[in-house]
Enzyme design. Structure first.
Site, mmCIF file in Angstrom:
data_model
loop_
_atom_site.group_PDB
_atom_site.id
_atom_site.type_symbol
_atom_site.label_atom_id
_atom_site.label_comp_id
_atom_site.label_asym_id
_atom_site.label_seq_id
_atom_site.Cartn_x
_atom_site.Cartn_y
_atom_site.Cartn_z
ATOM 1 N N TYR A 1 0.832 -1.218 0.000
ATOM 2 C CA TYR A 1 0.000 0.000 0.000
ATOM 3 C C TYR A 1 0.860 1.260 0.000
ATOM 4 C CZ TYR A 1 -4.534 -2.264 0.708
ATOM 5 O OH TYR A 1 -5.687 -2.982 0.539
ATOM 6 N N GLU B 1 2.637 -31.485 13.083
ATOM 7 C CA GLU B 1 1.857 -30.767 12.070
ATOM 8 C C GLU B 1 0.678 -30.027 12.686
ATOM 9 O OE1 GLU B 1 0.069 -33.346 9.144
ATOM 10 O OE2 GLU B 1 -1.036 -31.725 8.166
ATOM 11 N N ASP C 1 0.124 -36.200 9.514
ATOM 12 C CA ASP C 1 -0.878 -37.157 9.069
ATOM 13 C C ASP C 1 -0.297 -38.061 7.976
ATOM 14 O OD1 ASP C 1 -2.941 -36.288 10.666
ATOM 15 O OD2 ASP C 1 -3.794 -34.946 9.167
#
Lengths: 366, 366
Positions: A95, A196, A248
């Site tokens: 910005y 995780e 996982d």
């Protein structure tokens, strides 16, 4: 490297550009190329790296002039931020630098162009500046989201304050943007456990698993950010701690592990500081479904996206190990994935036994 | 309430059910109804609450039997976790309880049914148990993701360890799952500043804004989780601190503010402990685009989803204030949103001036 040193490098770069203009030469900058073709797998170091290609960004080249302007603009913004002692986010810089340049051509027609349209453009020049002056944006004092949390027998010092992550009770230490500004005072751990999932991290904290194991436990909630990766790397490099990654049993989890270990394609130019080549995988594998007797009821059918991702993993040089080829092919054959919480089918305490089993018996993948 | 007390309540509930069975009565449980129709806006307390409706879950009702079984199963799992001293995640409980019930009907045919299929089902019974025994799942020792981070002049104690969040340097204190187990030892702050965005939080930490202002700064990275909401509430209630919420200028940011302030529909039964009715909004409003002279270049066109969400906000009782009606209608007319970082167009330090301006001059919405 502190901000003063970064500022010196940025100013030096700017001065060189100014000098060429004053000497009526075409200003140009040389920047290591952050392209896929210049991303190489370094087999010896076991990490992704930027190759030797460099781009020459010239001002008097119609195709390069816009990028050139953007780079100089960002250089100025970062230098100003350092001088003013502020720590803008990458979005602030977007910005702060975005404005419309209006000019009149030799025929008197008025044109206008924005310095940049989207944040992708301003982010890309920040990355160019990082590789060009060889300083991380964190060192430049640019802020971004931080995901990493830590508990365990490690003492750090930040701006003079000493923080002992073994004395946090049920809370945790949230990592700072610039991990290199931390002093790691003392580590009395036997290993680093990277988890995780945040909820699993919370469990292990509340159950004081880290204290029973003498382990530093870290999570970054899924895909790790730069700060978390840098902290894991520092523990591994400076304190020679083994690093185990628990995810996982699916291609996404395996990929997360590889980002800790070998780096990512997008940030290959940072691997040398962010990757932990010695990290070992103790998450669930395709064969663990049999190994840990996880019945069909607790196994999830893989989606097309999982399958696509698994095929990609097979092609990555850093997954070229016989163990990984076997596991990923088994996954592709069965098309079944399994979450770490599925271990709870063997009782709510089984997670501890699983982690110990994988580490003590060396049942990890390197 | 500690886990022993929660266990006592769970056991009491279970014993009542067992007693009716032993006395050959139909077991049934009464649970406050967590339905939309039973979610009421309490104008005086200025928060969402659960109304007086209760459901009677009977065992000998074909429509209710499955839910009944699920509730008793979850009751057992949570009681077991407390007895074993483990802190399972909600997903652990889903897996731990998921199994197939096989039974033979009077005609000798075999049927099978899973205790639950998806986590939605197991989560719903956890919520039923929360309202039935009037204990938060955090108090039961159930783990979940935690998003909240804190810095500033507040000292807390967790499991005997004292943590002074004004002595964290560039790091931050990550909140625990169960905020009620924390002792807030000392607060020497003039206000609490809740920041939507993590990167803005990091900026304010690195710039030591909290220290200049004597403010406790908190972020939950977007939509707040239960732990962060509970911590903000405790600071407001126990220490009478003003709470200001800083978000982007879009319907999502305004909604985030309202979740801190008034609660959410989904968790209306928790508002009494999670909501902070006194929280004030100091994020960007639709009229701030003019007020802070943010030019078109830094403003983003609203999407259809933004417009839809804004129309929803207009209907919520907790947005029925003239200031909000005016701002949301202005947003719907102009269809423009603005991010907090857009303030950087006035210089990288302008964010500080903006926050001070809004607070000192009372330019907030209640």
């Amino acid at each position: 490297m502190d901000r003063a040193e970064v500022l010196r490098r940025l100013e030096e770069w700017g001065a060189r550009l100014a000098k060429s203009i004053l000497e009526l030469e075409e200003p140009a900058m040389e920047i290591p190329a952050r392209t896929l073709s210049n991303t190489v797998w370094d087999e010896r170091a076991r990490m992704l790296r930027l190759g030797p290609e460099r781009i020459r960004r010239r001002f008097l080249d119609v195709k390069e002039a816009r990028k050139f302007m953007q780079t100089v603009l960002m250089l100025r913004l970062i230098a100003e931020a350092i001088r003013e002692g502020v720590y803008p986010t990458i979005r602030d810089l977007y910005y702060n630098g975005k404005h419309t340049i209006i000019y009149r051509d030799p025929w008197g027609r008025t044109h206008s162009e924005n310095t940049w349209e989207e944040q992708d453009e301003s982010n890309a020049v920040i990355e160019d500046i990082e590789v060009a002056v060889n300083a991380l944006r964190e060192e430049m004092g640019v802020s971004a989201d931080v995901k990493g949390k830590v508990v365990g027998p490690v003492v750090i010092r930040s701006q003079g304050y000493e923080l002992d992550a073994s004395k946090f009770g049920e809370t945790a230490l949230s990592l700072p943007v610039n991990v290199d500004a931390l002093e790691i005072v003392k580590v009395e751990a036997s290993y680093v456990l990277v988890v995780e999932k945040d909820a699993i991290f919370q469990r292990l904290v509340r159950e004081r698993f880290w204290s029973q194991e003498g382990a530093v436990i870290i999570t970054a909630k899924g895909m790790p950010d730069r700060a978390t990766r840098r902290f894991v790397r520092r523990l591994s490099e400076e304190f020679k701690l083994p690093v185990y990654v628990l995810t996982d049993g699916d291609p996404y989890g395996w990929y997360i592990y590889s980002v800790y270990k070998s780096g990512s394609i997008k940030l290959s130019y940072e691997s040398e500081r962010l990757a932990t080549p010695g990290a070992k995988f103790i998450g669930l594998t395709a064969s663990d479904i049999d190994e840990y007797k996880i019945s069909d009821n607790y196994v999830i059918a893989a989606t097309e996206r999982d399958v696509k991702r698994a095929r990609e993993l097979l092609r990555y040089p850093w997954f070229q190990r016989p163990e990984w080829a076997r596991e990923i092919n088994l996954f592709l054959k069965r098309r079944k994935k399994v979450e770490i919480e599925a271990l709870s089918t063997h009782g709510l305490k089984f997670l501890h036994d699983y982690i110990r089993d994988k580490i003590r018996r060396g049942k990890f993948i390197d």
